[in-house]
Design a protein around this motif. Sequence first.
Motif, PDB file in Angstrom:
ATOM      1  N   ASP A 109     -30.502  54.281  26.467  1.00  0.00           N
ATOM      2  CA  ASP A 109     -29.791  53.338  27.344  1.00  0.00           C
ATOM      3  C   ASP A 109     -29.028  54.124  28.405  1.00  0.00           C
ATOM      4  O   ASP A 109     -27.978  54.718  28.137  1.00  0.00           O
TER       5      ASP A 109
ATOM      6  N   GLY B 247     -39.473  45.814  34.517  1.00  0.00           N
ATOM      7  CA  GLY B 247     -39.550  45.568  35.967  1.00  0.00           C
ATOM      8  C   GLY B 247     -38.819  44.300  36.398  1.00  0.00           C
ATOM      9  O   GLY B 247     -38.677  44.047  37.590  1.00  0.00           O
ATOM     10  N   GLY B 248     -38.326  43.529  35.419  1.00  0.00           N
ATOM     11  CA  GLY B 248     -37.660  42.262  35.760  1.00  0.00           C
ATOM     12  C   GLY B 248     -36.443  42.467  36.660  1.00  0.00           C
ATOM     13  O   GLY B 248     -36.258  41.744  37.650  1.00  0.00           O
TER      14      GLY B 248
ATOM     15  N   TYR C  12     -27.757  42.482  34.631  1.00  0.00           N
ATOM     16  CA  TYR C  12     -27.988  43.102  33.329  1.00  0.00           C
ATOM     17  C   TYR C  12     -29.177  42.407  32.682  1.00  0.00           C
ATOM     18  O   TYR C  12     -29.531  41.283  33.055  1.00  0.00           O
ATOM     19  N   ARG C  13     -29.765  43.092  31.733  1.00  0.00           N
ATOM     20  CA  ARG C  13     -30.946  42.560  31.070  1.00  0.00           C
ATOM     21  C   ARG C  13     -30.513  41.882  29.771  1.00  0.00           C
ATOM     22  O   ARG C  13     -29.855  42.524  28.936  1.00  0.00           O
TER      23      ARG C  13
ATOM     24  N   ARG D 205     -25.072  48.445  35.943  1.00  0.00           N
ATOM     25  CA  ARG D 205     -24.158  49.554  36.087  1.00  0.00           C
ATOM     26  C   ARG D 205     -24.858  50.885  36.388  1.00  0.00           C
ATOM     27  O   ARG D 205     -24.341  51.727  37.107  1.00  0.00           O
TER      28      ARG D 205
HETATM   29  O1  LIG Z   1     -36.869  46.857  33.950  1.00  0.00           O
HETATM   30  P1  LIG Z   1     -35.986  46.039  33.078  1.00  0.00           P
HETATM   31  O2  LIG Z   1     -36.680  45.638  31.805  1.00  0.00           O
HETATM   32  O3  LIG Z   1     -35.371  44.897  33.774  1.00  0.00           O
HETATM   33  O4  LIG Z   1     -34.823  47.014  32.565  1.00  0.00           O
HETATM   34  C1  LIG Z   1     -34.209  47.945  33.380  1.00  0.00           C
HETATM   35  C2  LIG Z   1     -32.754  47.632  33.542  1.00  0.00           C
HETATM   36  O5  LIG Z   1     -32.060  47.780  32.292  1.00  0.00           O
HETATM   37  C3  LIG Z   1     -30.979  48.681  32.456  1.00  0.00           C
HETATM   38  O6  LIG Z   1     -29.824  48.017  32.785  1.00  0.00           O
HETATM   39  P2  LIG Z   1     -28.954  47.208  31.697  1.00  0.00           P
HETATM   40  O7  LIG Z   1     -29.414  45.806  31.591  1.00  0.00           O
HETATM   41  O8  LIG Z   1     -28.906  47.995  30.432  1.00  0.00           O
HETATM   42  O9  LIG Z   1     -27.527  47.161  32.361  1.00  0.00           O
HETATM   43  P3  LIG Z   1     -26.456  48.344  32.527  1.00  0.00           P
HETATM   44  O10 LIG Z   1     -26.906  49.162  33.671  1.00  0.00           O
HETATM   45  O11 LIG Z   1     -25.205  47.612  32.796  1.00  0.00           O
HETATM   46  O12 LIG Z   1     -26.396  49.136  31.248  1.00  0.00           O
HETATM   47  C4  LIG Z   1     -31.451  49.578  33.562  1.00  0.00           C
HETATM   48  O13 LIG Z   1     -30.409  50.304  34.154  1.00  0.00           O
HETATM   49  C5  LIG Z   1     -32.137  48.627  34.499  1.00  0.00           C
HETATM   50  O14 LIG Z   1     -31.250  47.971  35.383  1.00  0.00           O
END
Ligand SMILES: O=P(O)(O)OC[C@H]1O[C@H](OP(=O)(O)OP(=O)(O)O)[C@H](O)[C@@H]1O
Length: 209
Positions: A200, A137-138, A103-104, A79
Amino acid sequence: MPLHVIKHPLVQHKLGLMREADISTKSFRELANELGSLLTYEATKDFELEPHTIDGWSGEAINVEKLKGKKVTVVPILRAGIGMLDGVLDLIPSAKVSVVGLYRNEETLKPVPYFQKLVKDIDQRTALVIDPMLATGGTMVATLDMLKQHGCKDVRVLVLVAAPEGVDKVLESYPDIHIYTAALDSHLNEHGYIVPGLGDAGDKIFGTR
Ligand SMILES: O=P(O)(O)OC[C@H]1O[C@H](OP(=O)(O)OP(=O)(O)O)[C@H](O)[C@@H]1O
Ligand SMILES: O=c1cc[nH]c(=O)[nH]1
Ligand SMILES: [Mg+2]
Protein backbone atom coordinates in the motif's frame (compact mmCIF):
# COMPACT_ATOMS: atom_id res chain seq x y z
CA MET A 1 3.12 2.93 -28.25
CA PRO A 2 1.50 4.83 -25.38
CA LEU A 3 3.03 2.61 -22.62
CA HIS A 4 6.61 3.55 -21.68
CA VAL A 5 8.35 1.21 -19.24
CA ILE A 6 11.50 3.08 -18.24
CA LYS A 7 14.34 0.58 -18.16
CA HIS A 8 17.07 3.06 -17.21
CA PRO A 9 19.42 1.43 -14.65
CA LEU A 10 18.87 4.16 -12.05
CA VAL A 11 15.12 3.71 -12.29
CA GLN A 12 15.31 -0.07 -11.99
CA HIS A 13 17.78 0.12 -9.08
CA LYS A 14 15.63 2.56 -7.12
CA LEU A 15 12.43 0.61 -7.79
CA GLY A 16 14.16 -2.57 -6.58
CA LEU A 17 14.99 -0.83 -3.29
CA MET A 18 11.34 0.19 -2.89
CA ARG A 19 10.18 -3.44 -3.13
CA GLU A 20 11.97 -4.46 0.11
CA ALA A 21 9.30 -5.61 2.58
CA ASP A 22 10.81 -3.80 5.59
CA ILE A 23 11.74 -0.51 3.89
CA SER A 24 11.51 2.54 6.18
CA THR A 25 9.03 5.35 5.61
CA LYS A 26 11.97 7.72 5.06
CA SER A 27 13.57 5.59 2.35
CA PHE A 28 10.26 4.86 0.61
CA ARG A 29 9.46 8.58 0.53
CA GLU A 30 12.89 9.56 -0.78
CA LEU A 31 12.80 6.93 -3.52
CA ALA A 32 9.23 7.83 -4.58
CA ASN A 33 10.38 11.42 -5.13
CA GLU A 34 13.58 10.40 -6.93
CA LEU A 35 11.58 8.18 -9.28
CA GLY A 36 9.09 11.03 -9.70
CA SER A 37 11.97 13.14 -11.05
CA LEU A 38 13.28 10.41 -13.35
CA LEU A 39 9.83 9.69 -14.79
CA THR A 40 9.32 13.42 -15.34
CA TYR A 41 12.59 13.55 -17.29
CA GLU A 42 11.26 10.82 -19.59
CA ALA A 43 7.72 12.17 -19.88
CA THR A 44 8.92 15.63 -20.99
CA LYS A 45 11.36 14.47 -23.66
CA ASP A 46 9.23 15.92 -26.47
CA PHE A 47 8.81 19.40 -24.95
CA GLU A 48 9.70 22.01 -27.57
CA LEU A 49 12.61 24.43 -27.31
CA GLU A 50 13.06 27.86 -28.86
CA PRO A 51 16.20 29.90 -29.51
CA HIS A 52 17.01 32.69 -27.10
CA THR A 53 19.88 35.21 -26.92
CA ILE A 54 21.61 36.02 -23.64
CA ASP A 55 24.72 37.90 -22.49
CA GLY A 56 27.36 35.24 -21.94
CA TRP A 57 30.12 35.31 -19.31
CA SER A 58 32.64 36.82 -21.80
CA GLY A 59 30.42 39.80 -22.60
CA GLU A 60 29.34 38.47 -25.97
CA ALA A 61 25.76 37.67 -26.84
CA ILE A 62 25.26 33.93 -27.26
CA ASN A 63 22.42 31.78 -28.49
CA VAL A 64 20.92 29.28 -26.07
CA GLU A 65 17.66 27.37 -25.97
CA LYS A 66 14.75 27.61 -23.59
CA LEU A 67 11.46 25.79 -23.19
CA LYS A 68 8.87 27.11 -25.61
CA GLY A 69 6.13 28.49 -23.39
CA LYS A 70 5.05 25.04 -22.25
CA LYS A 71 2.72 25.45 -19.33
CA VAL A 72 2.43 22.49 -17.01
CA THR A 73 0.15 21.44 -14.20
CA VAL A 74 1.07 18.50 -12.01
CA VAL A 75 -1.94 16.49 -10.82
CA PRO A 76 -1.16 14.43 -7.71
CA ILE A 77 -3.88 11.94 -6.78
CA LEU A 78 -4.36 12.03 -2.98
CA ARG A 79 -2.94 10.63 -0.94
CA ALA A 80 -0.12 8.62 -2.45
CA GLY A 81 0.51 10.94 -5.42
CA ILE A 82 1.82 13.55 -2.98
CA GLY A 83 4.75 11.21 -2.44
CA MET A 84 6.05 11.92 -5.95
CA LEU A 85 5.20 15.64 -6.09
CA ASP A 86 8.44 17.18 -4.81
CA GLY A 87 10.41 15.04 -7.24
CA VAL A 88 8.38 16.30 -10.18
CA LEU A 89 8.58 19.93 -9.03
CA ASP A 90 12.36 19.64 -8.62
CA LEU A 91 12.53 19.41 -12.43
CA ILE A 92 9.61 21.73 -13.28
CA PRO A 93 9.67 24.27 -10.44
CA SER A 94 7.25 26.70 -12.08
CA ALA A 95 4.50 24.11 -12.63
CA LYS A 96 1.12 24.76 -11.04
CA VAL A 97 -0.46 21.97 -8.99
CA SER A 98 -4.01 20.67 -9.42
CA VAL A 99 -4.90 18.32 -6.58
CA VAL A 100 -7.51 15.58 -6.87
CA GLY A 101 -8.52 13.24 -4.06
CA LEU A 102 -9.87 9.75 -4.67
CA TYR A 103 -9.66 6.63 -2.59
CA ARG A 104 -10.43 3.09 -3.60
CA ASN A 105 -13.30 1.40 -1.76
CA GLU A 106 -11.65 -1.66 -0.22
CA GLU A 107 -14.55 -4.01 -1.01
CA THR A 108 -15.79 -2.86 -4.41
CA LEU A 109 -12.36 -1.52 -5.55
CA LYS A 110 -14.28 1.38 -7.11
CA PRO A 111 -12.81 4.90 -6.85
CA VAL A 112 -14.52 7.36 -4.53
CA PRO A 113 -13.78 11.02 -5.36
CA TYR A 114 -13.60 13.40 -2.36
CA PHE A 115 -11.52 16.43 -3.38
CA GLN A 116 -10.79 18.52 -6.45
CA LYS A 117 -8.92 21.83 -6.75
CA LEU A 118 -7.75 22.41 -10.30
CA VAL A 119 -5.84 25.41 -11.66
CA LYS A 120 -8.12 27.81 -13.55
CA ASP A 121 -6.42 27.57 -16.96
CA ILE A 122 -5.96 23.79 -16.83
CA ASP A 123 -7.31 23.44 -20.39
CA GLN A 124 -4.22 25.30 -21.64
CA ARG A 125 -1.70 23.23 -19.73
CA THR A 126 0.04 19.92 -20.15
CA ALA A 127 -1.15 17.78 -17.22
CA LEU A 128 1.24 15.33 -15.58
CA VAL A 129 -0.90 13.00 -13.45
CA ILE A 130 1.08 11.33 -10.66
CA ASP A 131 0.21 8.33 -8.51
CA PRO A 132 2.60 5.55 -7.47
CA MET A 133 0.15 2.73 -8.26
CA LEU A 134 -1.97 1.91 -11.33
CA ALA A 135 -3.84 -1.21 -10.19
CA THR A 136 -7.37 -1.84 -11.56
CA GLY A 137 -7.14 1.54 -13.29
CA GLY A 138 -10.42 2.78 -11.79
CA THR A 139 -8.81 5.70 -9.95
CA MET A 140 -6.80 6.80 -12.98
CA VAL A 141 -9.74 6.61 -15.42
CA ALA A 142 -11.91 8.64 -13.01
CA THR A 143 -9.13 11.25 -12.79
CA LEU A 144 -8.68 11.39 -16.56
CA ASP A 145 -12.46 11.77 -16.98
CA MET A 146 -12.31 14.75 -14.60
CA LEU A 147 -9.44 16.35 -16.52
CA LYS A 148 -11.10 15.78 -19.90
CA GLN A 149 -14.31 17.35 -18.59
CA HIS A 150 -12.24 20.44 -17.78
CA GLY A 151 -10.85 20.61 -21.31
CA CYS A 152 -7.38 19.10 -20.82
CA LYS A 153 -5.94 17.98 -24.12
CA ASP A 154 -2.36 16.98 -23.36
CA VAL A 155 -2.39 14.58 -20.40
CA ARG A 156 0.42 12.21 -19.40
CA VAL A 157 0.31 9.57 -16.66
CA LEU A 158 3.32 8.90 -14.39
CA VAL A 159 3.18 5.87 -12.07
CA LEU A 160 5.85 3.87 -10.29
CA VAL A 161 4.23 0.47 -10.83
CA ALA A 162 1.45 -0.53 -13.23
CA ALA A 163 -0.59 -3.72 -13.46
CA PRO A 164 -1.58 -5.00 -16.92
CA GLU A 165 -5.26 -4.71 -15.89
CA GLY A 166 -4.84 -0.99 -15.12
CA VAL A 167 -2.93 -0.22 -18.30
CA ASP A 168 -5.61 -1.98 -20.40
CA LYS A 169 -8.40 -0.09 -18.65
CA VAL A 170 -6.77 3.32 -19.15
CA LEU A 171 -5.93 2.65 -22.79
CA GLU A 172 -9.45 1.33 -23.52
CA SER A 173 -10.90 4.68 -22.45
CA TYR A 174 -7.98 6.85 -23.59
CA PRO A 175 -6.04 5.05 -26.34
CA ASP A 176 -3.76 8.05 -27.00
CA ILE A 177 -2.69 8.75 -23.42
CA HIS A 178 0.98 8.13 -22.70
CA ILE A 179 1.72 6.16 -19.53
CA TYR A 180 5.22 6.33 -18.03
CA THR A 181 6.06 3.66 -15.46
CA ALA A 182 9.11 2.13 -13.81
CA ALA A 183 7.55 -1.35 -14.02
CA LEU A 184 4.76 -3.33 -15.61
CA ASP A 185 4.15 -5.98 -12.95
CA SER A 186 2.58 -9.42 -13.17
CA HIS A 187 -1.05 -9.21 -11.98
CA LEU A 188 -3.47 -8.12 -9.23
CA ASN A 189 -4.16 -10.36 -6.22
CA GLU A 190 -7.66 -11.14 -4.89
CA HIS A 191 -7.67 -7.84 -2.96
CA GLY A 192 -6.73 -5.77 -6.01
CA TYR A 193 -3.11 -5.25 -4.93
CA ILE A 194 -0.33 -5.34 -7.51
CA VAL A 195 1.95 -8.41 -7.41
CA PRO A 196 4.87 -8.18 -6.83
CA GLY A 197 4.09 -4.45 -6.43
CA LEU A 198 5.02 -2.25 -3.50
CA GLY A 199 2.18 -2.91 -1.07
CA ASP A 200 0.00 0.00 0.00
CA ALA A 201 1.95 2.98 -1.32
CA GLY A 202 -0.11 5.60 0.55
CA ASP A 203 0.44 3.86 3.89
CA LYS A 204 4.15 3.52 3.20
CA ILE A 205 4.58 7.18 2.24
CA PHE A 206 2.56 8.53 5.16
CA GLY A 207 3.64 5.93 7.74
CA THR A 208 0.06 4.82 8.41
CA ARG A 209 0.73 1.09 8.05
O1 LIG B 1 -5.99 1.47 -9.89
P1 LIG B 1 -6.87 1.37 -8.69
O2 LIG B 1 -7.39 -0.03 -8.49
O3 LIG B 1 -7.94 2.38 -8.67
O4 LIG B 1 -5.92 1.59 -7.41
C1 LIG B 1 -4.92 2.54 -7.38
C2 LIG B 1 -5.19 3.57 -6.33
O5 LIG B 1 -5.14 2.98 -5.02
C3 LIG B 1 -4.22 3.70 -4.22
O6 LIG B 1 -4.83 4.71 -3.52
P2 LIG B 1 -5.72 4.43 -2.21
O7 LIG B 1 -7.13 4.18 -2.57
O8 LIG B 1 -5.04 3.40 -1.37
O9 LIG B 1 -5.69 5.82 -1.47
P3 LIG B 1 -4.48 6.51 -0.67
O10 LIG B 1 -3.57 7.08 -1.69
O11 LIG B 1 -5.17 7.54 0.13
O12 LIG B 1 -3.80 5.47 0.18
C4 LIG B 1 -3.24 4.22 -5.22
O13 LIG B 1 -2.45 5.26 -4.72
C5 LIG B 1 -4.11 4.62 -6.37
O14 LIG B 1 -4.68 5.91 -6.23
O1 LIG C 1 -0.93 -2.53 -5.05
C1 LIG C 1 -1.62 -1.54 -4.78
C2 LIG C 1 -2.90 -1.33 -5.32
C3 LIG C 1 -3.59 -0.21 -4.97
N1 LIG C 1 -3.03 0.68 -4.11
C4 LIG C 1 -1.80 0.48 -3.58
O2 LIG C 1 -1.32 1.31 -2.78
N2 LIG C 1 -1.13 -0.62 -3.91
MG1 LIG D 1 -3.66 3.54 -0.02
